[in-house]
Design a protein around this motif. Structure first.
Motif, PDB file in Angstrom:
ATOM      1  N   SER A  18       0.473  -0.796   0.554  1.00  0.00           N
ATOM      2  CA  SER A  18       0.224   0.313  -0.382  1.00  0.00           C
ATOM      3  C   SER A  18       0.630   1.415  -0.358  1.00  0.00           C
ATOM      4  CB  SER A  18      -0.931  -0.273   0.786  1.00  0.00           C
ATOM      5  OG  SER A  18      -0.121   0.265   2.123  1.00  0.00           O
ATOM      6  N   LEU A  19       2.728   1.349   0.334  1.00  0.00           N
ATOM      7  CA  LEU A  19       3.218   2.483   0.292  1.00  0.00           C
ATOM      8  C   LEU A  19       3.221   2.482  -1.034  1.00  0.00           C
ATOM      9  CD1 LEU A  19       5.293   1.857   3.574  1.00  0.00           C
ATOM     10  CD2 LEU A  19       3.033   3.139   3.425  1.00  0.00           C
ATOM     11  N   ILE A  20       3.520   1.805  -1.992  1.00  0.00           N
ATOM     12  CA  ILE A  20       3.699   2.072  -3.525  1.00  0.00           C
ATOM     13  C   ILE A  20       2.822   2.483  -4.057  1.00  0.00           C
ATOM     14  CG2 ILE A  20       4.619   0.939  -5.457  1.00  0.00           C
ATOM     15  CD1 ILE A  20       6.051  -0.050  -3.110  1.00  0.00           C
ATOM     16  N   ASP A  21       3.525   3.793  -4.888  1.00  0.00           N
ATOM     17  CA  ASP A  21       3.056   5.007  -5.149  1.00  0.00           C
ATOM     18  C   ASP A  21       2.563   4.592  -6.959  1.00  0.00           C
ATOM     19  OD1 ASP A  21       4.367   6.821  -2.657  1.00  0.00           O
ATOM     20  OD2 ASP A  21       2.045   6.355  -3.384  1.00  0.00           O
ATOM     21  N   HIS A  49       6.548  12.617  -3.197  1.00  0.00           N
ATOM     22  CA  HIS A  49       6.630  11.758  -1.836  1.00  0.00           C
ATOM     23  C   HIS A  49       6.427  10.182  -1.877  1.00  0.00           C
ATOM     24  CE1 HIS A  49       7.034  15.973  -0.344  1.00  0.00           C
ATOM     25  NE2 HIS A  49       6.120  16.309  -0.359  1.00  0.00           N
ATOM     26  N   GLY A  50       5.787  10.644  -3.453  1.00  0.00           N
ATOM     27  CA  GLY A  50       6.550   8.768  -4.008  1.00  0.00           C
ATOM     28  C   GLY A  50       7.229   7.986  -3.594  1.00  0.00           C
ATOM     29  N   LEU A  51       7.099   6.343  -3.050  1.00  0.00           N
ATOM     30  CA  LEU A  51       7.727   6.072  -2.632  1.00  0.00           C
ATOM     31  C   LEU A  51       8.217   4.490  -3.610  1.00  0.00           C
ATOM     32  CD1 LEU A  51       9.306   3.790   0.301  1.00  0.00           C
ATOM     33  CD2 LEU A  51       7.328   2.738   0.058  1.00  0.00           C
ATOM     34  N   PHE A 101      16.532  10.376  -3.432  1.00  0.00           N
ATOM     35  CA  PHE A 101      15.315   9.552  -2.945  1.00  0.00           C
ATOM     36  C   PHE A 101      15.906   9.649  -1.035  1.00  0.00           C
ATOM     37  CE2 PHE A 101      14.654   7.768  -6.523  1.00  0.00           C
ATOM     38  CZ  PHE A 101      13.561   7.086  -6.485  1.00  0.00           C
ATOM     39  N   THR A 102      14.565  10.344  -0.249  1.00  0.00           N
ATOM     40  CA  THR A 102      15.233  10.689   1.386  1.00  0.00           C
ATOM     41  C   THR A 102      14.554   9.462   2.184  1.00  0.00           C
ATOM     42  OG1 THR A 102      13.111  11.771   1.325  1.00  0.00           O
ATOM     43  CG2 THR A 102      15.297  13.124   0.874  1.00  0.00           C
ATOM     44  N   TYR A 171      16.023  -5.722   0.037  1.00  0.00           N
ATOM     45  CA  TYR A 171      14.348  -5.084  -0.399  1.00  0.00           C
ATOM     46  C   TYR A 171      15.404  -2.889   0.235  1.00  0.00           C
ATOM     47  CZ  TYR A 171      12.888  -9.013  -0.832  1.00  0.00           C
ATOM     48  OH  TYR A 171      12.216 -10.399  -0.981  1.00  0.00           O
ATOM     49  N   ALA A 172      15.316  -2.198  -0.830  1.00  0.00           N
ATOM     50  CA  ALA A 172      15.384  -1.434  -0.231  1.00  0.00           C
ATOM     51  C   ALA A 172      14.207   0.194  -0.107  1.00  0.00           C
ATOM     52  CB  ALA A 172      16.734  -0.620  -1.949  1.00  0.00           C
ATOM     53  N   PHE A 173      13.578   0.747   0.083  1.00  0.00           N
ATOM     54  CA  PHE A 173      12.417   1.372  -0.306  1.00  0.00           C
ATOM     55  C   PHE A 173      13.349   2.970   0.382  1.00  0.00           C
ATOM     56  CE2 PHE A 173      11.417  -2.627   1.556  1.00  0.00           C
ATOM     57  CZ  PHE A 173      10.232  -2.516   0.404  1.00  0.00           C
ATOM     58  N   GLY A 174      12.665   3.553  -0.831  1.00  0.00           N
ATOM     59  CA  GLY A 174      13.227   5.061  -0.492  1.00  0.00           C
ATOM     60  C   GLY A 174      12.055   6.260  -1.825  1.00  0.00           C
TER      61      GLY A 174
END
Length: 174
Positions: A18-21, A49-51, A101-102, A171-174
């Motif tokens: 649900s966080l994927i934009d 501010h998408g992921l 990315f932050t 796995y990386a998320f930013g």
């Protein structure tokens, strides 16, 4: 090298769907790894501010690909590990930060790869765009490399199937 998180095996990671934009490509659709920053240059696809989510097998994996590269070396072809460039949590995080990315977050797990026959694995690896050096093999050498690889791959799986077929993934998320 971005990953569609719908494809992720980990329940912890998959719950972040649900966080994927914005949709992104699967890991097997990755671009040339020599363009590391480009892997994370999907910001234009994201809403503000998408992921972004990305996955990579850790450097040195999968084990049987390492066996393939070692066999190729015996035939005078040095093949680079395509996972080396982004195959650690630190390298993935650094690439995300360099791309702007932050709030970079990392997760890791091991995945069990399916057992496949050595002939199918040979076809997969010998045709991989990550190994252009194979085109330098002389006449007859591909058959010799195939025989050597299938023998060594079978031996590695027979010796320890769990180790040969398990791969740590970051796995990386930013």
């Amino acid at each position: 090298m971005t990953a569609d998180l719908r494809e992720v095996a980990s329940p912890e990671i998959a719950s972040r769907r649900s966080l994927i934009d914005s949709p992104s490509c699967r890991d097997d659709d990755r671009m040339d790894r020599s363009r590391t920053a480009a892997h994370f240059d999907d910001r234009a696809l994201l809403r503000p501010h998408g992921l972004i989510g990305s996955s990579a097998m850790q450097a040195g994996f999968p084990v049987l690909a390492g066996v393939f590269r070692a066999c190729a070396t015996e035939f005078g072809v040095n093949l680079a590990d395509p996972m080396a460039e982004l195959g650690t949590e630190q390298r993935c995080a650094q690439a995300l930060v360099r791309a702007g990315f932050t709030d970079v977050r990392m997760a890791a797990e091991s995945v069990r790869l399916p057992r496949t026959d050595e002939a199918q694995l040979w076809r997969l690896l010998s045709r991989s765009p990550h190994y252009p050096g194979l085109r330098t093999l002389g006449s007859g050498e591909p058959a010799g490399l195939e025989a050597r690889f299938t023998f060594e791959a079978r031996r590695a799986v027979d010796r320890d199937a769990v180790a040969a077929l398990t791969a740590p993934v970051v796995y990386a998320f930013g």
